[in-house]
Design a protein around this motif. Sequence first.
Motif, mmCIF file in Angstrom:
data_model
loop_
_atom_site.group_PDB
_atom_site.id
_atom_site.type_symbol
_atom_site.label_atom_id
_atom_site.label_comp_id
_atom_site.label_asym_id
_atom_site.label_seq_id
_atom_site.Cartn_x
_atom_site.Cartn_y
_atom_site.Cartn_z
ATOM 1 N N UNK A 1 -61.982 -25.339 23.916
ATOM 2 C CA UNK A 1 -62.016 -24.728 22.595
ATOM 3 C C UNK A 1 -60.361 -23.968 22.396
ATOM 4 N N UNK A 2 -59.625 -24.352 21.346
ATOM 5 C CA UNK A 2 -58.264 -24.105 21.267
ATOM 6 C C UNK A 2 -57.814 -22.627 21.636
ATOM 7 N N UNK A 3 -58.676 -21.606 21.133
ATOM 8 C CA UNK A 3 -58.450 -20.125 21.284
ATOM 9 C C UNK A 3 -58.369 -19.819 22.902
ATOM 10 N N UNK A 4 -59.466 -20.595 23.432
ATOM 11 C CA UNK A 4 -59.551 -20.171 25.007
ATOM 12 C C UNK A 4 -58.374 -21.069 25.729
ATOM 13 N N UNK A 5 -58.066 -22.236 25.240
ATOM 14 C CA UNK A 5 -57.038 -23.044 25.904
ATOM 15 C C UNK A 5 -55.539 -22.278 25.701
ATOM 16 N N UNK A 6 -55.299 -21.656 24.468
ATOM 17 C CA UNK A 6 -54.220 -20.868 24.509
ATOM 18 C C UNK A 6 -54.134 -19.682 25.228
ATOM 19 N N UNK A 7 -55.378 -19.073 25.304
ATOM 20 C CA UNK A 7 -55.303 -17.592 26.044
ATOM 21 C C UNK A 7 -55.118 -17.971 27.638
ATOM 22 N N UNK A 8 -55.369 -19.226 28.144
ATOM 23 C CA UNK A 8 -55.166 -19.137 29.501
ATOM 24 C C UNK A 8 -53.579 -19.215 29.796
ATOM 25 N N UNK A 9 -52.866 -19.960 28.953
ATOM 26 C CA UNK A 9 -51.277 -20.055 29.330
ATOM 27 C C UNK A 9 -50.460 -18.982 28.476
ATOM 28 N N UNK A 10 -51.121 -18.199 27.824
ATOM 29 C CA UNK A 10 -50.296 -17.132 27.079
ATOM 30 C C UNK A 10 -50.325 -15.730 27.602
ATOM 31 N N UNK A 11 -51.373 -15.425 28.790
ATOM 32 C CA UNK A 11 -51.490 -14.148 29.315
ATOM 33 C C UNK A 11 -49.989 -13.709 29.781
ATOM 34 N N UNK A 12 -50.034 -12.199 29.648
ATOM 35 C CA UNK A 12 -48.486 -11.684 29.929
ATOM 36 C C UNK A 12 -48.920 -11.360 31.582
ATOM 37 N N UNK A 13 -49.074 -12.293 32.311
ATOM 38 C CA UNK A 13 -49.258 -12.119 33.932
ATOM 39 C C UNK A 13 -48.655 -13.201 34.606
ATOM 40 N N UNK A 14 -48.493 -12.965 35.829
ATOM 41 C CA UNK A 14 -47.911 -14.035 36.596
ATOM 42 C C UNK A 14 -48.672 -15.267 36.727
ATOM 43 N N UNK A 15 -50.013 -14.970 36.856
ATOM 44 C CA UNK A 15 -51.040 -16.098 36.943
ATOM 45 C C UNK A 15 -50.985 -16.849 35.915
ATOM 46 N N UNK A 16 -50.786 -16.550 34.855
ATOM 47 C CA UNK A 16 -50.684 -17.278 33.602
ATOM 48 C C UNK A 16 -49.444 -18.096 33.466
ATOM 49 N N UNK A 17 -48.431 -17.837 34.139
ATOM 50 C CA UNK A 17 -47.302 -18.480 33.999
ATOM 51 C C UNK A 17 -47.236 -19.670 35.276
ATOM 52 N N UNK A 18 -47.868 -19.284 36.271
ATOM 53 C CA UNK A 18 -47.992 -20.279 37.290
ATOM 54 C C UNK A 18 -48.916 -21.344 36.745
ATOM 55 N N UNK A 19 -49.973 -20.975 36.091
ATOM 56 C CA UNK A 19 -50.870 -21.980 35.400
ATOM 57 C C UNK A 19 -49.965 -22.872 34.358
ATOM 58 N N UNK B 1 -57.601 -26.665 45.427
ATOM 59 C CA UNK B 1 -56.529 -27.634 45.616
ATOM 60 C C UNK B 1 -55.221 -27.616 44.979
ATOM 61 N N UNK B 2 -55.406 -26.644 44.029
ATOM 62 C CA UNK B 2 -54.133 -26.688 42.996
ATOM 63 C C UNK B 2 -53.818 -25.200 42.796
ATOM 64 N N UNK B 3 -52.759 -24.647 42.797
ATOM 65 C CA UNK B 3 -52.593 -23.008 42.513
ATOM 66 C C UNK B 3 -52.843 -22.994 41.254
ATOM 67 N N UNK B 4 -52.165 -23.620 40.195
ATOM 68 C CA UNK B 4 -52.070 -23.384 38.791
ATOM 69 C C UNK B 4 -53.649 -23.489 38.231
ATOM 70 N N UNK B 5 -54.502 -24.275 38.702
ATOM 71 C CA UNK B 5 -55.753 -24.450 38.218
ATOM 72 C C UNK B 5 -56.716 -23.220 38.848
ATOM 73 N N UNK B 6 -56.386 -22.753 40.069
ATOM 74 C CA UNK B 6 -56.985 -21.460 40.458
ATOM 75 C C UNK B 6 -56.844 -20.229 39.662
ATOM 76 N N UNK B 7 -55.354 -20.034 39.388
ATOM 77 C CA UNK B 7 -54.886 -18.996 38.328
ATOM 78 C C UNK B 7 -55.535 -19.157 37.002
ATOM 79 N N UNK B 8 -55.938 -20.458 36.418
ATOM 80 C CA UNK B 8 -56.761 -20.415 35.112
ATOM 81 C C UNK B 8 -57.866 -20.417 35.194
ATOM 82 N N UNK B 9 -58.383 -20.634 36.544
ATOM 83 C CA UNK B 9 -60.105 -20.344 36.908
ATOM 84 C C UNK B 9 -60.093 -18.634 36.794
ATOM 85 N N UNK B 10 -59.167 -18.049 37.273
ATOM 86 C CA UNK B 10 -59.120 -16.433 37.514
ATOM 87 C C UNK B 10 -59.298 -16.055 36.104
ATOM 88 N N UNK B 11 -58.078 -16.422 35.265
ATOM 89 C CA UNK B 11 -58.007 -15.969 34.071
ATOM 90 C C UNK B 11 -59.282 -16.103 32.869
#
Length: 325
Positions: free
Chosen positions: A20-38, A209-219
């Motif tokens: 869902x586009x609203x959630x997709x965007x939220x994963x990558x636009x958080x003001x956190x280091x984890x979001x930047x890594x993802x 197995x993938x740090x970025x996906x781990x961060x996305x999962x956390x978010x």
Amino acid sequence: MQELKKTWKPSPTAILNPRLDINFKAIFTQDTEGSKIALKSFLSATLGRKVTEVQLDPNEPPAETQSDMQMSFDVNVTFEDGEKASIEMQGREQDYDYAARSEVEAARLLNNAAKKGCEWNVEKVYQISVLNFHYKRGDKSEMSWYIMKDANDCELSSRLNVIYIDLLTIKALVGTPVEKLTPLQKWGMYFSYADDEKKADYIGKIANSERGIMEATTIIKRMSEEDAAFFREFSRDKAMRDYNAGMSAAAKKGLEQGMQQGLKQGMKQGLKQGMQQGLRQKAVEAATNLLKMNILSPEQIAQAAGLTLEEVLELQKEIGAGATA
């Protein structure tokens, strides 16, 4: 007796839908280091190169209610070398020319980049779409990368790039050992099955197995703790379904009205043609009788019956041939 609190969350372990586009965007636009890594991980997997630094460009925030349907949900970024990208999720196939839409969006990016200087040394731009459908029904490629070329396969400048990631093709690989998946396939699996509780263990292995996906999962797990997030997801999904259902109903109504109108016109035209054929048949019969009586000239018979002289002369030949036989 304690009153049960209404919840929009399907189950205690439910995860929001990243398609869902609203959630997709939220994963990558958080003001956190984890979001930047993802974000850097996803871009690296898509572009096939290590993305070490990326900056979010100003854009509308994720919508919070169904009234925000017209807000933009693409993620706009600038790389450290000046290249730009727009990333978006298309969870449902829409009834419009998606290719033209992508080219316009890519051209917009390139035009914005070109305004920075007076020379033509403009950096590349990328329009990246994650599609939950096949762009071309016969093409099952995991990723399609389009650039401008001539008929001899010679590239123009490679400044304008349109990229489609096909989730339907990637998700068919479910069950493949994690170590055999490419980074792009891992992201495709995550988007496809993150909200599927039956695939939680498999997605967990991919995330490990993938740090970025781990961060996305956390978010998205943190987002999923908020019951209101499921209400927003439900509301937006409902609004989209209502819109699509309305468009479908309008198209069906238009088709039915067109068929009814066509049927009426067909009946009217058929009646008209039938009457014309009936009158012509009567005219032919009258002319035939007059010819047999041999009291009027062909010209007079043609005028009386409403036929052409050629038609009357043809009837005269047929009568004569019949008499001879």
